[in-house]
Design an enzyme around this catalytic site. Structure first.
Site, PDB file in Angstrom:
ATOM      1  N   ASN A  83       0.789  -1.234   0.000  1.00 56.35           N
ATOM      2  CA  ASN A  83       0.000   0.000   0.000  1.00 56.35           C
ATOM      3  C   ASN A  83       0.824   1.289   0.000  1.00 56.35           C
ATOM      4  OD1 ASN A  83       0.666  -0.636   2.684  1.00 56.35           O
ATOM      5  ND2 ASN A  83      -1.112   0.454   3.473  1.00 56.35           N
ATOM      6  N   GLY A 107       2.747  -5.623   7.217  1.00 59.34           N
ATOM      7  CA  GLY A 107       1.765  -6.359   6.422  1.00 59.34           C
ATOM      8  C   GLY A 107       0.643  -6.851   7.313  1.00 59.34           C
ATOM      9  N   SER A 108      -0.013  -7.914   6.877  1.00 58.28           N
ATOM     10  CA  SER A 108      -1.204  -8.382   7.579  1.00 58.28           C
ATOM     11  C   SER A 108      -0.845  -9.173   8.837  1.00 58.28           C
ATOM     12  CB  SER A 108      -2.027  -9.260   6.642  1.00 58.28           C
ATOM     13  OG  SER A 108      -1.255 -10.385   6.263  1.00 58.28           O
ATOM     14  N   GLU A 164       4.759  -4.563  12.056  1.00 60.79           N
ATOM     15  CA  GLU A 164       3.842  -3.439  11.832  1.00 60.79           C
ATOM     16  C   GLU A 164       2.635  -4.008  11.104  1.00 60.79           C
ATOM     17  OE1 GLU A 164       4.178  -0.352  12.829  1.00 60.79           O
ATOM     18  OE2 GLU A 164       6.270  -0.297  13.438  1.00 60.79           O
ATOM     19  N   LEU A 165       1.548  -4.280  11.862  1.00 60.01           N
ATOM     20  CA  LEU A 165       0.431  -5.037  11.291  1.00 60.01           C
ATOM     21  C   LEU A 165      -0.813  -4.163  11.122  1.00 60.01           C
ATOM     22  CD1 LEU A 165       1.088  -8.241  13.456  1.00 60.01           C
ATOM     23  CD2 LEU A 165       2.106  -7.615  11.258  1.00 60.01           C
ATOM     24  N   CYS A 206      -3.080   1.348   6.828  1.00 59.25           N
ATOM     25  CA  CYS A 206      -3.211   0.572   8.073  1.00 59.25           C
ATOM     26  C   CYS A 206      -3.908   1.361   9.160  1.00 59.25           C
ATOM     27  CB  CYS A 206      -1.846   0.091   8.546  1.00 59.25           C
ATOM     28  SG  CYS A 206      -0.641   1.407   8.554  1.00 59.25           S
ATOM     29  N   GLU A 218     -10.233  -6.179   9.975  1.00 63.30           N
ATOM     30  CA  GLU A 218      -9.632  -5.040   9.264  1.00 63.30           C
ATOM     31  C   GLU A 218     -10.239  -4.993   7.868  1.00 63.30           C
ATOM     32  OE1 GLU A 218      -5.490  -5.316   7.967  1.00 63.30           O
ATOM     33  OE2 GLU A 218      -5.303  -3.166   8.297  1.00 63.30           O
TER      34      GLU A 218
END
Ligand code: NAP
Length: 469
Positions: free
Chosen positions: A149, A225-226, A245-246, A279, A373
């Protein structure tokens, strides 16, 4: 483009197309890397780590500083590349480049600031003649895995601090958006980075990820990411440092004293920029029941004014989602919410990768648009009775990355800051706000560790304790 491993730009017989998400045209192809390529890349990165460790702080600063200058010279090309491969509107693509230049600039400055401290060992009983101090040393090889993204700036948030701290990097960019990352590698090499200090392996994460994250020569993984992929990486990593970093489903609380028009404008931009694929997108909005109806009315005009279409068209405010299946998923979750009693007050339709900006009212906590999410251009709005209920609703999530409140009441603002479980807390802003220098990272299932160059360099170094007796 070719990928860069083992000190050279290489091709492979099998390639993957990079597709423009708006019109499905093939922009370019990249090699479909394999686990054998990961092996080559890590071997080279081990040599790169030794070369990096020999550079002085000033030399690392100078390379990154020069890279930021070169990015500035190629800014328009980079902005167009981001928009073509990711689909955000061109104004946002250009904006991402300017942020990425800042991220590399701030990283260059951090190269000069890494230091230890003296430790007063004589403060322990009986210690008289000891002298102690700490030194910070690079971890060695950093694996950097990035999402689609923000294909340039989030890569810079990993590569910049890792190089500033004196490490080498094996970069695995997202399969949908590898071109911005490959161009950054060109720039870093032109800026004078030792040839083994960076590797960029293109290839499906599901096929090559384990070889990268499980390798004991990799001493640090920085992943954005996820939650699902992050969980898998943590299980595969073994004993090494990790930053995760989710995702999130960020809440925004609108108190009764807020300026409704201002909040409506902030909600719309905080929910729909990059088609909601951020995010920290505003996903769950909780408004005081006394202003709830007026607030919903105020959301309609700015939402309907959010032009959607070709992201290269300068007049558009929103482009496509990354894949058709994502636009369909957003549509399906909204449909489910409507079946469960919610109502659409603006938007609601989709075609191909384009999903219209959508406001869903009367959402409840059990609906998927509230629980999971969404990562798309829709916002779920519901009413609360008082600040206690608003804080409980905000915290009713397994995520905790960013949260916002609009109020003029300092007591409410302080309660929000203390009680809402979130890594970033914004008073009088939507949750979708970030300065690249600030510490940034989530609580709960939103991850662990912090980005922001000053904080990331700490996580990409080891602290050694030295004692003279
Ligand atoms: P993703 O599907 O989790 O992919 C992220 C990266 O992981 C990609 O490079 C992917 O490669 C790679 N990957 C996939 N499987 C892997 C494996 N088994 N081992 C190692 N790497 C693997 O996420 P995405 O769809 O690109 O990005 C959206 C997600 O990122 C959202 O959840 C969003 O909230 C989160 N995000 C978080 C932040 C933050 O700062 N907290 C910022 C931006 C985005 P392939 O692309 O080749 O599959």
């Amino acid at each position: 483009m070719k990928m860069y491993i083992n000190g050279e730009w290489v091709d492979r017989a099998e390639t993957t197309p990079v597709v423009n998400p708006f019109d499905k045209s093939v922009i370019d192809t990249v090699p479909r890397g394999t686990a054998a390529d990961v092996e080559l890349a890590i071997g080279s990165a081990v040599r790169g780590a030794k070369a990096m460790a020999k550079l002085t702080s000033y030399e690392r600063y100078a390379i990154l500083h020069r890279a930021a200058e070169l990015m500035g010279q190629r800014a328009e090309e980079l902005g167009r590349t981001i928009t073509l491969e990711e689909g955000k509107v061109i104004t946002e693509g250009r904006g991402e480049v300017q942020r990425a230049i800042q991220t590399i600039t701030i990283s260059s400055e951090e190269a000069k600031r890494l230091h230890g401290e003296t430790v007063p060992l004589d403060a322990a009983p009986g210690n008289v003649n000891e002298f102690g101090f700490t030194i910070r040393v690079p971890v060695g090889v950093v694996a950097a895995i990035s999402p689609f993204n923000f294909p340039l700036n989030l890569v810079c948030h990993k590569v910049g601090p890792a190089l500033a701290a004196g490490n080498s990097v094996v970069l695995k960019p997202a399969g949908d958006t590898p071109l911005s990352a490959l161009k950054l590698v060109e720039i870093l090499l032109e800026a004078g980075l030792p040839q083994d200090a960076i590797q960029c392996v293109t290839g499906p994460g599901s096929e090559i990820g384990d070889a990268l994250t499980g390798d004991p020569r990799v001493r640090k993984i920085t992943f954005t990411g996820s939650m699902e992929v992050g969980d898998r990486i943590c299980r595969n990593a073994g004993i090494k440092k990790v930053t995760m970093e989710l995702g999130s489903n960020s809440p925004l609380i609108v108190m009764s004293d807020a300026d409704i028009e201002k909040v409506a404008a902030a909600t719309v931009s905080g929910s729909f920029s990059n088609a909601g694929q951020v995010c920290i997108s505003t996903q769950r909005v909780f408004a005081d029941r006394r202003i709830y109806a007026d607030f919903l009315d105020a959301l309609i005009a700015p939402t309907e004014a959010f032009t959607t279409g070709n992201p290269m068209d300068e007049s558009m405010r929103m482009g496509p989602m990354i894949r058709e299946s994502d636009a369909a998923r957003v549509g399906q979750w909204i449909g489910e919410a409507v079946d469960q009693g919610a109502r659409i007050v603006a938007g609601g339709d989709w075609e191909g990768t384009l999903h219209s900006p959508t406001i869903v009212a009367d959402a409840t906590a059990d609906m998927r648009i509230s629980r999971e999410e969404l990562f798309g251009p829709a916002v779920a709005v519901s009413a609360f009775e008082d600040i206690d209920e608003a804080i409980n609703m905000a915290n009713d999530s397994r995520f905790g990355l960013s949260a916002g409140i609009f109020t003029q009441n300092i007591d409410w603002a302080m309660r929000f800051a203390k009680e809402v479980e979130s890594g970033n807390l914004h008073i009088n802003s939507s949750p979708q706000w970030r300065a690249d220098l600030m510490p940034y990272g989530g609580l709960k299932d939103s991850g662990m560790g912090k980005e922001g160059p000053a904080y990331a360099v700490q996580e990409m170094t080891e602290l050694k304790m030295v004692v003279f007796h």
